[in-house]
Design an enzyme around this catalytic site. Sequence first.
Site, PDB file in Angstrom:
ATOM      1  N   ASP A 150     -17.573  26.221 -25.402  1.00 31.50           N
ATOM      2  CA  ASP A 150     -16.180  25.820 -25.240  1.00 31.50           C
ATOM      3  C   ASP A 150     -15.971  24.357 -24.876  1.00 31.50           C
ATOM      4  O   ASP A 150     -14.838  23.885 -24.873  1.00 31.50           O
ATOM      5  CB  ASP A 150     -15.516  26.676 -24.158  1.00 31.50           C
ATOM      6  CG  ASP A 150     -15.596  28.155 -24.488  1.00 31.50           C
ATOM      7  OD1 ASP A 150     -15.477  28.493 -25.674  1.00 31.50           O
ATOM      8  OD2 ASP A 150     -15.797  28.957 -23.565  1.00 31.50           O
ATOM      9  N   CYS A 151     -17.031  23.644 -24.509  1.00 34.41           N
ATOM     10  CA  CYS A 151     -16.830  22.242 -24.138  1.00 34.41           C
ATOM     11  C   CYS A 151     -18.028  21.415 -24.577  1.00 34.41           C
ATOM     12  O   CYS A 151     -19.058  21.944 -24.988  1.00 34.41           O
ATOM     13  CB  CYS A 151     -16.611  22.098 -22.635  1.00 34.41           C
ATOM     14  SG  CYS A 151     -18.092  22.407 -21.653  1.00 34.41           S
TER      15      CYS A 151
ATOM     16  N   CYS B 221     -21.405  22.033 -23.088  1.00 34.39           N
ATOM     17  CA  CYS B 221     -22.125  23.163 -23.703  1.00 34.39           C
ATOM     18  C   CYS B 221     -22.957  22.666 -24.883  1.00 34.39           C
ATOM     19  O   CYS B 221     -24.128  23.024 -25.047  1.00 34.39           O
ATOM     20  CB  CYS B 221     -21.141  24.221 -24.203  1.00 34.39           C
ATOM     21  SG  CYS B 221     -20.076  24.941 -22.948  1.00 34.39           S
TER      22      CYS B 221
ATOM     23  N   CYS C 106     -18.328  16.072 -12.890  1.00 31.02           N
ATOM     24  CA  CYS C 106     -18.553  16.738 -14.179  1.00 31.02           C
ATOM     25  C   CYS C 106     -17.922  15.927 -15.311  1.00 31.02           C
ATOM     26  O   CYS C 106     -16.739  15.572 -15.239  1.00 31.02           O
ATOM     27  CB  CYS C 106     -17.957  18.136 -14.146  1.00 31.02           C
ATOM     28  SG  CYS C 106     -18.022  18.931 -15.760  1.00 31.02           S
TER      29      CYS C 106
ATOM     30  N   CYS D 186     -17.105  16.825 -18.374  1.00 25.53           N
ATOM     31  CA  CYS D 186     -16.540  17.617 -19.477  1.00 25.53           C
ATOM     32  C   CYS D 186     -15.320  16.959 -20.112  1.00 25.53           C
ATOM     33  O   CYS D 186     -15.231  16.806 -21.324  1.00 25.53           O
ATOM     34  CB  CYS D 186     -16.164  19.015 -18.986  1.00 25.53           C
ATOM     35  SG  CYS D 186     -17.581  20.110 -18.815  1.00 25.53           S
TER      36      CYS D 186
ATOM     37  N   ASP E 155      -7.525   2.619 -58.422  1.00 27.84           N
ATOM     38  CA  ASP E 155      -7.702   2.788 -59.856  1.00 27.84           C
ATOM     39  C   ASP E 155      -6.312   3.035 -60.453  1.00 27.84           C
ATOM     40  O   ASP E 155      -5.365   3.342 -59.720  1.00 27.84           O
ATOM     41  CB  ASP E 155      -8.627   3.984 -60.118  1.00 27.84           C
ATOM     42  CG  ASP E 155      -8.912   4.184 -61.597  1.00 27.84           C
ATOM     43  OD1 ASP E 155      -8.990   3.191 -62.329  1.00 27.84           O
ATOM     44  OD2 ASP E 155      -9.034   5.359 -61.998  1.00 27.84           O
TER      45      ASP E 155
ATOM     46  N   ASP F  96     -11.102   8.015 -59.063  1.00 25.72           N
ATOM     47  CA  ASP F  96     -11.343   9.405 -59.464  1.00 25.72           C
ATOM     48  C   ASP F  96     -12.741   9.899 -59.134  1.00 25.72           C
ATOM     49  O   ASP F  96     -13.070  11.049 -59.385  1.00 25.72           O
ATOM     50  CB  ASP F  96     -11.051   9.593 -60.954  1.00 25.72           C
ATOM     51  CG  ASP F  96     -11.974   8.760 -61.841  1.00 25.72           C
ATOM     52  OD1 ASP F  96     -12.972   8.225 -61.327  1.00 25.72           O
ATOM     53  OD2 ASP F  96     -11.684   8.640 -63.045  1.00 25.72           O
TER      54      ASP F  96
ATOM     55  N   ASP G  83     -11.378  18.476 -12.258  1.00 17.52           N
ATOM     56  CA  ASP G  83     -12.245  18.560 -13.441  1.00 17.52           C
ATOM     57  C   ASP G  83     -11.666  19.491 -14.495  1.00 17.52           C
ATOM     58  O   ASP G  83     -11.487  19.118 -15.655  1.00 17.52           O
ATOM     59  CB  ASP G  83     -13.634  19.051 -13.030  1.00 17.52           C
ATOM     60  CG  ASP G  83     -14.474  19.398 -14.239  1.00 17.52           C
ATOM     61  OD1 ASP G  83     -14.750  18.488 -15.037  1.00 17.52           O
ATOM     62  OD2 ASP G  83     -14.815  20.582 -14.413  1.00 17.52           O
TER      63      ASP G  83
END
Length: 721
Positions: free
Chosen positions: A16-17, A20, A376, A378, A420, A617, A703
């Site tokens: 989740d962060c 991690c 922390c 995070c 182009d 293209d 935090d």
Amino acid sequence: MTAITTQTRFRVEGMDCAACATKIDTVVRKMPGVADVSVSVTAGTMTLHHDATSDLVSIAKKVSGLGYALTPLAGQAPNANENAHTHDHAGHYDGGHDHSSASRPWWKSKKGLLTIASGAALVAAYGAGKAVPSIAQWVFVAAMLIGLIPIGRRAIMAAIAGSPFTIEMLMTIAAGGAVIIGAGEEGATVVFLFLVGELLEGVAAGKARASIQGLTKLVPRTALIERNGQTQEVAADAVAVGAIVLVRPGERIPADGVIVSGESAIDEALMTGESKPVRKGVDANVFAGTINSDAVLRIRVTAAAADNTIARVVKLVEEAQESKAPTERFIDRLSRWYTPGVTVVAFLVAIIPPLAFGEAWGAWVYKGLAILLIGCPCALVISTPAAIAASLSSGARLGLLLKGGAVLEQLGKITAVCFDKTGTLTEGKPQVTDVVAFGRNERDVLSMAAALETGSTHPLAVSVLKRAKADKVPVPPAGEASALSGKGVVGRVGGVNLFLGSAAAAGERVALTPEQTARIEALNGVGKTVSVLLAGNIVAGAIAMRDEPRADALAGLKTLTDAGIKVIMLTGDNRRAAEAIGKQLGIEVRAELMPQDKQRIVDDLKHQGLIVAKVGDGINDAPALAAAHVGIAMGGCTDVALETADAAVLHGRVADVAAMIALSNRTMGNIHQNITMALGLKAVFLVTTVIGITGLWPAILADTGATVLVTLNAMRLLRPV
């Protein structure tokens, strides 16, 4: 000899962060056989580059020890090396996690249940402490352990794997220290608030992740296929390339394909943002997930479910989210020093005042523990990837594909854009612009020309037939119709011999008057191709055609020039046609260029100090696309648009180039706001903690609060402007 590496992608559950991702990266990178690893929090994925000696089952076991689960993507399976005892772990490849957790409500997830249990234990401890004050300290310790044991386990596993400075380790030390100094009540509260913060981060990250995955829900689950003269309902992901599918009015189209019969308005709003349905008929391309509005269509499937436009967009965006921008890489490097630095500061705050000045140990150890929690990283680490992921997802929903954070960041610095012409600034197909009557009226001229062109697939013939249909001109049958190589077509309509071809070929059959010649030359002078129609020995009229600018080209270029960006047309087309379009659009023109000439001009602009984007293209513009700071593919070929250059405009709008640059500027502004919030909140609480105003639980709120605020601020980028 260089070892052959394989790429394997995994879905990572419970991540989740950014902290991690850092833990997973550190652990996996040290495993045998791993050449490189890229972890994306926002996409919830990990891409592993490894050789044949790599044991994926052991890697999964290591990651599961940190509290996450790995699931192979795209049918990949764990392939342990020959010496690995895979039978012991095969049943635990997911680390014991529920793969469906992403789709469950938060209160049914493991994190949700743990948070609820911790909160309930905290409430019970307050009640027990009030009832029996003598046991208050111990019941709070017991309540704290419900949440702290899983946190501590993850901290120890991460430390063993080489990541000692994790938020889990800081939490474990702070909570343990709180018990030692007799602040069990605060320790239990801090653990509960930490779990709430993790849960909120997970919910926010899940919403950002779901924004792009939601595109896959546009494709229906089933499809009606034609087989042996009958229709049969099958799973949409089982429809093979080349199959004919039947799509009724009001249904979503189940696969990318080409219409083989029928004509209908196609609602592409969810993919393109266009408010009005687009009318499409035979030979038109249609995309999975769009809605057939008003008629039955038979469609030949051109891409399997795993390779349709939506699937490729999702895959490219997820891969792009794993590519870090320069700002993100800088923040990553900073965080590696930031957390150990704050840990040292916390240690010094805890011991220096008592040792050097005789201050009370309990008070200063308490402050040191609070500083640990403030330290922390995070919020700081997530500040950039959260904003970039939201922008990549938002852009993809609008048909703007950006292949990574570095591209997104660079776009905001663009000072020159080279376009182009054919298929980029123009539609890429000729349109009838003028019907000129000489010996007959305009409707007769168009009617007879369309009669001769019926059945032809030549682009000029298609444009004549399209104009006749739009003007509701009758198209009579033509007899004895045939093509004269390099000159035109002949046939008979209503007993009259007709010829439609170039002015030079018509002049060989019938003498053109000076007035007729002057009119034809005037049309040629503005870049138009002119076909002359002869009816018997009379010059009946002429039809002029040109590849016209896209409807939004003028407005799109103006948006760029108003922003101070230099715009140039680079084209291999003849000078007269190019300058006619250039004059119409008000853009500088460089014409009659070979691919290497376009590359040279891009290099020249770079040497002038300009930051250059090249829009083309993706095929004949390839050298220039590669040479530019940012290459942007745009045009009718979806495959090319998706798979070449640094970015792609899927829906062929010139204004989308300006939209990409605007998205970049919004993103960088959002990132600066996030970094300011993350560092500002920490600075405020650091000062208030040292002077004794705030303590442990406000520190964890600082935090968690900063992380949630940063994530929510980044998610604002998901909203359309």
